[in-house]
Design an enzyme around this catalytic site. Structure first.
Site: not given
Ligand code: URA
Length: 264
Positions: A102
């Site tokens: 993310d």
């Molecule tokens: N899980 C999440 O919630 N975000 C990420 O970036 C990776 C795994």
């Protein structure tokens, strides 16, 4: 190696496009224009040029990148910086991220130009383990940890999401632990922050569903304030890499990751 494969691997263009370049006489091998895309070349000795410029073929490359918060795991984005913008122009060619993090997640991201390697690591049947360090608002008691291991509901009509491993590192009131939460971009909390419980720890999963860690912790009442991927298939992020820096994988790291992405 065939000329068109070499040119495509060197990111001169797609296989189809480079074939057209060859047929149009834009490619020379040792100074001679060649018109046959499937020509066998000696990639170690022949000099290949495209419109008079030497074609640089770096072969397969594999990088460990320490992703900072605020950039997106995409090749192009209109609004945000992308992870590729941290790479030098000669390394960017043909490079793509293996999976995604993310925008606000930090940590270990792999980038390569090797599609087969990426596909292997991403394939759900490989169950490649990824470990994340988190800080969250909430508490994780024995029951919540057991639920995470048994599997929690993270979406309608989705399979239960299971933790391979969950470990609490610190747990207490925000007032007591706030100095340890030394990350920037802290998410605001609406209730009195001083009375708020906070928890940090490590969560290991072997899938890669969207926002999976955040959704799993939310399912047990914890709201992620900070997330960092620390390892993939037992290979750890090199902590000497500053955020935004990258380096090539060592041969041991590459071996471990390649094995993790291969079926028995
Ligand atoms: N899980 C999440 O919630 N975000 C990420 O970036 C990776 C795994």
């Amino acid at each position: 190696m065939k000329l068109d494969k070499y040119l495509a691997e060197a990111a001169v263009g797609t296989r189809k496009l480079v074939r057209n370049y060859v047929k149009a006489g834009k490619i020379t091998v040792n100074g001679q224009a060649v018109l046959e895309p499937a020509l066998e070349i000696d990639e170690n000795n022949d000099i290949i040029e495209y419109l008079g410029e030497a074609v640089i073929h770096l072969g397969k490359i594999y990088f460990m990148f320490h992703k900072p918060s605020g950039c997106v795991t995409a090749r192009k984005d209109e609004e945000n910086p992308t992870v590729l913008e941290y790479f030098s122009p000669e390394h960017q060619k043909g490079l793509f991220p293996v999976g995604r993090l993310d925008k606000d997640t930090e940590g270990f991201l792999l980038l390569t130009n090797d599609g087969e390697f990426s596909h292997g690591l991403m394939h759900p049947k490989q169950h490649v383990e990824k470990t994340y360090f988190f800080w969250a608002y909430g508490t994780l008691d024995e029951e919540a940890m057991e639920s995470l291991k048994l599997g929690v509901i993270i979406g309608d009509e989705e399979e239960l999401a299971k933790a391979i491993k969950i470990e609490v590192k610190e747990q207490g009131r925000y007032q007591e632990l706030k100095d340890n939460m030394n990350f920037v971009n802290r998410k605001e909390i609406r209730i009195n922050p001083y009375e708020q419980s906070v928890v940090s720890g490590y969560l290991t999963i072997s899938e890669g569903r969207k926002h999976q860690v955040k959704r799993m912790l939310k399912a047990v009442g914890c709201y992620v304030a900070y997330l960092k991927r620390v390892s993939i298939a037992g290979v750890y992020l090199d902590e000497t890499l500053e955020q935004g820096q990258y380096r090539e994988l060592t041969s041991e790291e590459l071996k471990a990751l390649s094995m993790a992405g291969k079926s028995e």
